[in-house]
Motif scaffolding. Structure first.
Motif, PDB file in Angstrom:
ATOM      1  N   ILE A   2       5.395   6.115 -39.564  1.00 31.94           N
ATOM      2  CA  ILE A   2       4.086   5.470 -39.693  1.00 31.94           C
ATOM      3  C   ILE A   2       3.035   6.323 -38.994  1.00 31.94           C
ATOM      4  CG2 ILE A   2       2.684   3.483 -39.037  1.00 31.94           C
ATOM      5  CD1 ILE A   2       5.017   1.711 -39.512  1.00 31.94           C
ATOM      6  N   PRO A   3       2.019   6.782 -39.728  1.00 34.41           N
ATOM      7  CA  PRO A   3       0.904   7.501 -39.109  1.00 34.41           C
ATOM      8  C   PRO A   3      -0.079   6.487 -38.515  1.00 34.41           C
ATOM      9  CG  PRO A   3       0.564   7.395 -41.471  1.00 34.41           C
ATOM     10  CD  PRO A   3       1.865   6.668 -41.190  1.00 34.41           C
ATOM     11  N   LEU A   4       0.085   6.205 -37.263  1.00 32.52           N
ATOM     12  CA  LEU A   4      -0.517   5.047 -36.624  1.00 32.52           C
ATOM     13  C   LEU A   4      -2.044   5.091 -36.637  1.00 32.52           C
ATOM     14  CD1 LEU A   4       0.858   2.616 -35.196  1.00 32.52           C
ATOM     15  CD2 LEU A   4       0.463   3.797 -33.028  1.00 32.52           C
ATOM     16  N   VAL A   5      -2.660   3.962 -36.994  1.00 33.22           N
ATOM     17  CA  VAL A   5      -4.110   3.838 -36.863  1.00 33.22           C
ATOM     18  C   VAL A   5      -4.479   3.839 -35.382  1.00 33.22           C
ATOM     19  CG1 VAL A   5      -4.384   2.551 -39.017  1.00 33.22           C
ATOM     20  CG2 VAL A   5      -4.029   1.309 -36.871  1.00 33.22           C
ATOM     21  N   THR A   6      -5.716   4.192 -35.086  1.00 30.65           N
ATOM     22  CA  THR A   6      -6.222   4.127 -33.719  1.00 30.65           C
ATOM     23  C   THR A   6      -7.183   2.950 -33.610  1.00 30.65           C
ATOM     24  OG1 THR A   6      -6.073   6.540 -33.505  1.00 30.65           O
ATOM     25  CG2 THR A   6      -7.434   5.375 -31.891  1.00 30.65           C
ATOM     26  N   PRO A   7      -6.837   1.922 -32.842  1.00 26.96           N
ATOM     27  CA  PRO A   7      -7.738   0.769 -32.714  1.00 26.96           C
ATOM     28  C   PRO A   7      -8.928   1.092 -31.806  1.00 26.96           C
ATOM     29  CG  PRO A   7      -5.471   0.255 -32.030  1.00 26.96           C
ATOM     30  CD  PRO A   7      -5.586   1.730 -32.108  1.00 26.96           C
ATOM     31  N   PHE A   8     -10.075   0.498 -32.115  1.00 27.99           N
ATOM     32  CA  PHE A   8     -11.263   0.654 -31.285  1.00 27.99           C
ATOM     33  C   PHE A   8     -11.801  -0.710 -30.884  1.00 27.99           C
ATOM     34  CE2 PHE A   8     -11.445   4.458 -34.104  1.00 27.99           C
ATOM     35  CZ  PHE A   8     -11.277   5.423 -33.119  1.00 27.99           C
ATOM     36  N   ASP A   9     -12.484  -0.743 -29.766  1.00 24.41           N
ATOM     37  CA  ASP A   9     -13.170  -1.940 -29.285  1.00 24.41           C
ATOM     38  C   ASP A   9     -14.495  -1.496 -28.680  1.00 24.41           C
ATOM     39  OD1 ASP A   9     -14.051  -4.309 -28.226  1.00 24.41           O
ATOM     40  OD2 ASP A   9     -12.265  -4.697 -27.007  1.00 24.41           O
ATOM     41  N   GLN A  10     -15.565  -1.809 -29.388  1.00 24.16           N
ATOM     42  CA  GLN A  10     -16.912  -1.440 -28.961  1.00 24.16           C
ATOM     43  C   GLN A  10     -17.030   0.064 -28.686  1.00 24.16           C
ATOM     44  OE1 GLN A  10     -18.671  -4.152 -26.054  1.00 24.16           O
ATOM     45  NE2 GLN A  10     -17.203  -5.738 -26.636  1.00 24.16           N
ATOM     46  N   GLY A  11     -16.458   0.842 -29.600  1.00 25.63           N
ATOM     47  CA  GLY A  11     -16.603   2.276 -29.553  1.00 25.63           C
ATOM     48  C   GLY A  11     -15.549   3.018 -28.771  1.00 25.63           C
ATOM     49  N   LYS A  12     -14.749   2.320 -27.998  1.00 25.55           N
ATOM     50  CA  LYS A  12     -13.717   2.969 -27.190  1.00 25.55           C
ATOM     51  C   LYS A  12     -12.329   2.704 -27.776  1.00 25.55           C
ATOM     52  CE  LYS A  12     -16.353   2.648 -22.873  1.00 25.55           C
ATOM     53  NZ  LYS A  12     -16.345   2.158 -21.461  1.00 25.55           N
ATOM     54  N   VAL A  13     -11.393   3.612 -27.512  1.00 31.62           N
ATOM     55  CA  VAL A  13     -10.018   3.379 -27.947  1.00 31.62           C
ATOM     56  C   VAL A  13      -9.499   2.118 -27.265  1.00 31.62           C
ATOM     57  CG1 VAL A  13      -7.659   4.274 -27.958  1.00 31.62           C
ATOM     58  CG2 VAL A  13      -9.585   5.832 -28.354  1.00 31.62           C
ATOM     59  N   ASP A  14      -8.947   1.214 -28.062  1.00 35.49           N
ATOM     60  CA  ASP A  14      -8.446  -0.066 -27.563  1.00 35.49           C
ATOM     61  C   ASP A  14      -6.957   0.092 -27.252  1.00 35.49           C
ATOM     62  OD1 ASP A  14      -7.663  -2.654 -27.066  1.00 35.49           O
ATOM     63  OD2 ASP A  14      -8.678  -3.517 -28.817  1.00 35.49           O
ATOM     64  N   HIS A  15      -6.647   0.428 -26.013  1.00 37.14           N
ATOM     65  CA  HIS A  15      -5.256   0.702 -25.656  1.00 37.14           C
ATOM     66  C   HIS A  15      -4.402  -0.573 -25.654  1.00 37.14           C
ATOM     67  CE1 HIS A  15      -5.502   5.005 -24.722  1.00 37.14           C
ATOM     68  NE2 HIS A  15      -6.772   4.732 -24.440  1.00 37.14           N
ATOM     69  N   SER A  16      -5.004  -1.723 -25.407  1.00 36.10           N
ATOM     70  CA  SER A  16      -4.244  -2.976 -25.479  1.00 36.10           C
ATOM     71  C   SER A  16      -3.779  -3.236 -26.909  1.00 36.10           C
ATOM     72  CB  SER A  16      -5.103  -4.145 -24.986  1.00 36.10           C
ATOM     73  OG  SER A  16      -5.397  -4.009 -23.613  1.00 36.10           O
ATOM     74  N   ALA A  17      -4.684  -3.040 -27.870  1.00 35.41           N
ATOM     75  CA  ALA A  17      -4.302  -3.209 -29.272  1.00 35.41           C
ATOM     76  C   ALA A  17      -3.318  -2.133 -29.703  1.00 35.41           C
ATOM     77  CB  ALA A  17      -5.548  -3.164 -30.161  1.00 35.41           C
ATOM     78  N   LEU A  18      -3.460  -0.929 -29.157  1.00 33.78           N
ATOM     79  CA  LEU A  18      -2.527   0.152 -29.484  1.00 33.78           C
ATOM     80  C   LEU A  18      -1.116  -0.206 -29.035  1.00 33.78           C
ATOM     81  CD1 LEU A  18      -2.282   3.009 -30.661  1.00 33.78           C
ATOM     82  CD2 LEU A  18      -2.846   3.903 -28.391  1.00 33.78           C
ATOM     83  N   LYS A  19      -0.993  -0.755 -27.842  1.00 33.92           N
ATOM     84  CA  LYS A  19       0.314  -1.205 -27.361  1.00 33.92           C
ATOM     85  C   LYS A  19       0.874  -2.304 -28.263  1.00 33.92           C
ATOM     86  CE  LYS A  19      -0.623  -0.194 -22.484  1.00 33.92           C
ATOM     87  NZ  LYS A  19      -0.831  -0.791 -21.130  1.00 33.92           N
TER      88      LYS A  19
END
Length: 304
Positions: A25-42
């Motif tokens: 799976i070529p993972l999407v990168t989640p964002f939250d208000q312009g920043k990488v959303d590491h919680s959603a990434l986890k």
């Protein structure tokens, strides 16, 4: 033309050998208000790591890597690897400055990656001899296997069959993500057997695997992942009829996911599932409301 490997090259090949078979799976990168959303990434990694996939690809085109700076790319990779210890991870790496790209490959090679996904340099459009120089120089400095990424509509460079066959001699170059759009070239590379051929265009997964390809790197497999896994497993087991029965209902979903620029449509569906926010970085834009609603309907139909 194939040449005999030196003893040192053979040792390197054995040390770096990776089986890239199966679904990646070529993972999407989640964002939250312009920043990488590491919680959603986890959350995403946790969602996929038990699904039967072969591994994850970080910072591919589906991951909007071109919109991430180097620090963000590294932080994204580190989050993914920390969340799924033991699950193979491939890092996408593009560039057009040979020295800088080589330095990044050296640095990434210390992190325990399963491989590097490497396209031709964008914008430059080198000759076939130049492409051989580019990939050879970068594979020479890599401590991990290299997956060639043949995607001419993004890079502007078409990798001819003879070029890929020449690169297949390199002990570090072990696989190909095939977005070349040439079925005859795909068949020839599978028949040659030195590179593990992975479907890179989602619509070609069944055909590539049925002809002997080893797997796929597939954005659409963010959805109904287990079904995609089973399609590949049944083909490998020789059950083409069973694989086709699972594959055919996926085709309208795959078509819809690429009806507008990827990963906009995909993120719309994932957001509807509560896995991330429906946010992309400019110039990427969210999917149209009409398409998002159609995809959610197709997704629900497959889940029924």
């Amino acid at each position: 033309m194939q040449t005999a490997l030196s003893a040192n090259q053979a040792d390197q090949a054995n040390q770096a050998n990776t089986d890239f078979s199966g679904l990646w799976i070529p993972l999407v990168t989640p964002f939250d208000q312009g920043k990488v959303d590491h919680s959603a990434l986890k959350r995403l990694v946790a969602h996929y790591k038990g699904s039967g996939i072969a591994g994850l690809v970080v910072c591919g085109s589906t991951g909007e890597a071109a919109a991430l700076d180097e620090d963000e790319q590294l932080a994204t990779l580190q989050t993914v690897m920390a969340e799924a210890p033991g699950l193979p991870v491939v890092m996408g790496l593009s560039g057009y400055h040979l020295g800088k790209t080589a330095a990044r490959i050296k640095a990434l090679g210390t992190l325990g990656l399963a491989g590097i996904l490497l396209p031709a340099p964008s914008y430059i459009r080198p000759s076939q001899a130049g492409l051989i120089e580019w990939f050879t120089a970068l594979a020479d400095v890599s401590n991990v296997p290299v997956i060639l990424y043949d995607i001419p509509y993004r890079t502007g460079s078409r990798m001819e069959l003879e070029t890929i066959l020449a690169l297949a001699d390199h002990p570090r170059i072990q696989a190909l993500k095939d977005c070349g759009g040439d079925p005859a070239k795909t068949r020839a590379l599978i028949a040659d057997g030195r590179l593990q051929v992975l479907a890179g265009e989602d619509v070609n997964i069944f055909a590539t695997a049925a002809q002997g390809g080893r797997g796929a790197i597939a954005a659409a497999a963010h959805l109904h992942t287990e079904r995609f896994v089973q399609v590949l497993r049944r083909i490998q087991a020789g059950d083409l009829a069973g694989a086709e029965a699972l594959w055919t209902p996926l085709q309208p979903l795959i078509e819809g996911l690429f009806a507008e620029p990827n990963p906009g449509p995909l993120k719309a569906v994932l957001a509807g599932q509560g896995l991330l926010r429906n946010e992309l970085r400019s110039p990427m834009t969210r999917a149209s409301t009409e398409l998002a609603e159609r995809l959610q309907g197709l997704d629900a139909l497959l889940a029924a």
